[in-house]
Design a protein around this motif. Sequence first.
Motif, PDB file in Angstrom:
ATOM      1  N   ALA A 154       0.398   2.392  -4.461  1.00 40.87           N
ATOM      2  CA  ALA A 154      -0.726   1.821  -5.210  1.00 40.87           C
ATOM      3  C   ALA A 154      -0.592   2.210  -6.675  1.00 40.87           C
ATOM      4  CB  ALA A 154      -2.048   2.331  -4.649  1.00 40.87           C
ATOM      5  N   VAL A 155      -0.435   1.208  -7.540  1.00 44.34           N
ATOM      6  CA  VAL A 155      -0.362   1.460  -8.981  1.00 44.34           C
ATOM      7  C   VAL A 155      -1.779   1.788  -9.447  1.00 44.34           C
ATOM      8  CG1 VAL A 155       0.159   0.443 -11.230  1.00 44.34           C
ATOM      9  CG2 VAL A 155       1.649  -0.021  -9.271  1.00 44.34           C
ATOM     10  N   THR A 156      -1.933   2.917 -10.163  1.00 45.29           N
ATOM     11  CA  THR A 156      -3.273   3.406 -10.531  1.00 45.29           C
ATOM     12  C   THR A 156      -3.593   3.275 -12.006  1.00 45.29           C
ATOM     13  OG1 THR A 156      -2.405   5.654 -10.735  1.00 45.29           O
ATOM     14  CG2 THR A 156      -3.325   5.024  -8.589  1.00 45.29           C
ATOM     15  N   GLY A 157      -2.664   2.738 -12.806  1.00 43.64           N
ATOM     16  CA  GLY A 157      -2.928   2.591 -14.238  1.00 43.64           C
ATOM     17  C   GLY A 157      -1.846   1.776 -14.906  1.00 43.64           C
ATOM     18  N   PRO A 158      -2.021   1.507 -16.219  1.00 45.90           N
ATOM     19  CA  PRO A 158      -1.021   0.715 -16.941  1.00 45.90           C
ATOM     20  C   PRO A 158       0.268   1.512 -17.145  1.00 45.90           C
ATOM     21  CG  PRO A 158      -2.725   1.501 -18.436  1.00 45.90           C
ATOM     22  CD  PRO A 158      -3.152   1.886 -17.054  1.00 45.90           C
ATOM     23  N   ALA A 159       1.350   0.763 -17.362  1.00 47.79           N
ATOM     24  CA  ALA A 159       2.652   1.388 -17.607  1.00 47.79           C
ATOM     25  C   ALA A 159       2.587   2.293 -18.828  1.00 47.79           C
ATOM     26  CB  ALA A 159       3.708   0.306 -17.796  1.00 47.79           C
ATOM     27  N   THR A 160       3.330   3.382 -18.773  1.00 48.73           N
ATOM     28  CA  THR A 160       3.384   4.318 -19.899  1.00 48.73           C
ATOM     29  C   THR A 160       4.779   4.261 -20.508  1.00 48.73           C
ATOM     30  OG1 THR A 160       3.990   6.123 -18.419  1.00 48.73           O
ATOM     31  CG2 THR A 160       1.665   5.864 -18.888  1.00 48.73           C
ATOM     32  N   GLY A 161       4.850   4.308 -21.797  1.00 48.65           N
ATOM     33  CA  GLY A 161       6.151   4.257 -22.455  1.00 48.65           C
ATOM     34  C   GLY A 161       6.577   2.831 -22.721  1.00 48.65           C
ATOM     35  N   GLU A 164      12.340  -1.792 -21.033  1.00 42.93           N
ATOM     36  CA  GLU A 164      12.319  -2.889 -20.075  1.00 42.93           C
ATOM     37  C   GLU A 164      11.658  -2.528 -18.748  1.00 42.93           C
ATOM     38  OE1 GLU A 164      15.453  -6.233 -18.406  1.00 42.93           O
ATOM     39  OE2 GLU A 164      16.210  -4.503 -19.479  1.00 42.93           O
ATOM     40  N   SER A 165      11.720  -1.251 -18.350  1.00 43.44           N
ATOM     41  CA  SER A 165      11.189  -0.823 -17.062  1.00 43.44           C
ATOM     42  C   SER A 165      10.360   0.459 -17.190  1.00 43.44           C
ATOM     43  CB  SER A 165      12.336  -0.577 -16.075  1.00 43.44           C
ATOM     44  OG  SER A 165      13.157  -1.700 -15.964  1.00 43.44           O
ATOM     45  N   PRO A 166       9.216   0.398 -17.865  1.00 43.61           N
ATOM     46  CA  PRO A 166       8.418   1.620 -18.021  1.00 43.61           C
ATOM     47  C   PRO A 166       7.729   2.000 -16.701  1.00 43.61           C
ATOM     48  CG  PRO A 166       7.247  -0.235 -18.948  1.00 43.61           C
ATOM     49  CD  PRO A 166       8.594  -0.745 -18.529  1.00 43.61           C
ATOM     50  N   PRO A 167       7.577   3.289 -16.440  1.00 41.71           N
ATOM     51  CA  PRO A 167       6.898   3.722 -15.211  1.00 41.71           C
ATOM     52  C   PRO A 167       5.383   3.551 -15.311  1.00 41.71           C
ATOM     53  CG  PRO A 167       7.516   5.622 -16.524  1.00 41.71           C
ATOM     54  CD  PRO A 167       8.077   4.413 -17.225  1.00 41.71           C
ATOM     55  N   SER A 168       4.758   3.310 -14.174  1.00 40.66           N
ATOM     56  CA  SER A 168       3.295   3.234 -14.083  1.00 40.66           C
ATOM     57  C   SER A 168       2.808   4.369 -13.200  1.00 40.66           C
ATOM     58  CB  SER A 168       2.864   1.905 -13.442  1.00 40.66           C
ATOM     59  OG  SER A 168       3.247   0.817 -14.243  1.00 40.66           O
ATOM     60  N   PRO A 169       1.659   4.972 -13.528  1.00 46.17           N
ATOM     61  CA  PRO A 169       1.121   5.977 -12.619  1.00 46.17           C
ATOM     62  C   PRO A 169       0.785   5.313 -11.285  1.00 46.17           C
ATOM     63  CG  PRO A 169      -0.459   5.453 -14.348  1.00 46.17           C
ATOM     64  CD  PRO A 169       0.796   4.717 -14.669  1.00 46.17           C
ATOM     65  N   ALA A 170       1.052   6.025 -10.202  1.00 39.13           N
ATOM     66  CA  ALA A 170       0.838   5.445  -8.876  1.00 39.13           C
ATOM     67  C   ALA A 170       0.659   6.553  -7.848  1.00 39.13           C
ATOM     68  CB  ALA A 170       2.035   4.575  -8.494  1.00 39.13           C
ATOM     69  N   THR A 171       0.261   6.147  -6.657  1.00 47.35           N
ATOM     70  CA  THR A 171       0.211   7.073  -5.520  1.00 47.35           C
ATOM     71  C   THR A 171       1.052   6.502  -4.386  1.00 47.35           C
ATOM     72  OG1 THR A 171      -1.783   6.050  -4.605  1.00 47.35           O
ATOM     73  CG2 THR A 171      -2.096   7.990  -6.022  1.00 47.35           C
ATOM     74  N   LEU A 172       1.656   7.385  -3.621  1.00 46.12           N
ATOM     75  CA  LEU A 172       2.359   7.033  -2.399  1.00 46.12           C
ATOM     76  C   LEU A 172       1.521   7.597  -1.265  1.00 46.12           C
ATOM     77  CD1 LEU A 172       6.113   7.425  -1.531  1.00 46.12           C
ATOM     78  CD2 LEU A 172       4.377   8.377  -0.035  1.00 46.12           C
ATOM     79  N   THR A 173       1.072   6.739  -0.363  1.00 45.37           N
ATOM     80  CA  THR A 173       0.329   7.183   0.815  1.00 45.37           C
ATOM     81  C   THR A 173       1.204   6.936   2.033  1.00 45.37           C
ATOM     82  OG1 THR A 173      -1.770   6.619  -0.227  1.00 45.37           O
ATOM     83  CG2 THR A 173      -1.795   6.951   2.160  1.00 45.37           C
ATOM     84  N   TYR A 174       1.623   8.018   2.673  1.00 44.05           N
ATOM     85  CA  TYR A 174       2.450   7.925   3.878  1.00 44.05           C
ATOM     86  C   TYR A 174       1.511   8.043   5.068  1.00 44.05           C
ATOM     87  CZ  TYR A 174       6.310   8.707   7.114  1.00 44.05           C
ATOM     88  OH  TYR A 174       7.201   8.600   8.147  1.00 44.05           O
ATOM     89  N   GLN A 175       1.519   7.030   5.935  1.00 48.28           N
ATOM     90  CA  GLN A 175       0.659   7.008   7.116  1.00 48.28           C
ATOM     91  C   GLN A 175       1.540   6.989   8.356  1.00 48.28           C
ATOM     92  OE1 GLN A 175      -1.319   3.344   6.153  1.00 48.28           O
ATOM     93  NE2 GLN A 175      -2.902   4.372   4.977  1.00 48.28           N
ATOM     94  N   ARG A 176       1.311   7.974   9.223  1.00 44.82           N
ATOM     95  CA  ARG A 176       2.077   8.077  10.460  1.00 44.82           C
ATOM     96  C   ARG A 176       1.317   7.396  11.588  1.00 44.82           C
ATOM     97  NH1 ARG A 176       3.461  14.099  10.837  1.00 44.82           N
ATOM     98  NH2 ARG A 176       1.440  14.179  11.823  1.00 44.82           N
ATOM     99  N   ALA A 177       2.014   6.975  12.634  1.00 44.82           N
ATOM    100  CA  ALA A 177       1.408   6.242  13.747  1.00 44.82           C
ATOM    101  C   ALA A 177       0.324   7.050  14.463  1.00 44.82           C
ATOM    102  CB  ALA A 177       2.479   5.810  14.742  1.00 44.82           C
ATOM    103  N   ASP A 178       0.370   8.388  14.398  1.00 47.56           N
ATOM    104  CA  ASP A 178      -0.645   9.199  15.079  1.00 47.56           C
ATOM    105  C   ASP A 178      -1.920   9.367  14.263  1.00 47.56           C
ATOM    106  OD1 ASP A 178       0.065  11.016  13.104  1.00 47.56           O
ATOM    107  OD2 ASP A 178       0.521  12.658  14.482  1.00 47.56           O
ATOM    108  N   GLY A 179      -2.008   8.676  13.126  1.00 45.16           N
ATOM    109  CA  GLY A 179      -3.210   8.741  12.296  1.00 45.16           C
ATOM    110  C   GLY A 179      -3.118   9.716  11.146  1.00 45.16           C
ATOM    111  N   ALA A 180      -2.035  10.470  11.059  1.00 45.71           N
ATOM    112  CA  ALA A 180      -1.862  11.415   9.951  1.00 45.71           C
ATOM    113  C   ALA A 180      -1.525  10.655   8.676  1.00 45.71           C
ATOM    114  CB  ALA A 180      -0.747  12.407  10.268  1.00 45.71           C
TER     115      ALA A 180
END
Length: 192
Positions: A154-161, A164-180
């Motif tokens: 999930a991108v959480t804000g505008p690109a910084t810097g 041609e390919s500036p990074p954007s702040p984001a989150t990675l949410t890893y969801q396992r099949a057991d609900g974790a």
Amino acid sequence: MTERRLRAGATVWALAAATLALTACSDQKTQDQAASAPPVAVGSETRTPATPAPTPATGQTGGSTVGGDGSEIQLSALTPADMQANATQGELACGFAADGATLLTAQGFVASKDAAQGLVKVTGYVERVAAPGGFDGMLKGATFTGAGKTVVIAVTGPATGGGESPPSPATLTYQRADGASRVIPGTWTCGP
């Protein structure tokens, strides 16, 4: 004949009494176990809390694991050797990084309906994931799926810097099949 019946009746009663005693002991043990770890309602089922998992290995980034069986979700940095041994196809790539470590990389074709192909390293093993929409489907974040897992970027804000390919702040949410699940803050970068 009456004596035989009396003996048989006594044997039946002795077996019934023994069964009843074992059942009472078994019920007591179940009640004691329930008292030591109160069950938790999850949806339509009840789960007893698992033994706490050991703390994650050093080098882990982001928040801790929530839910599931109590074991930690351990993501590791993908190395160049990991990516070479598990080649993905596509014209352009996106990657999620946290604390300087690449935790997910994916490639896709521009203007394609074919899924983007990605890699994530979980508990020391490189695993494949895919997201619909090719490269274009990853530009503003994506939902990757694989065997027993869903990884949401999930991108959480505008690109910084600049560039041609500036990074954007984001989150990675890893969801396992057991609900974790585990949420890790970082950056999402897409481009050549």
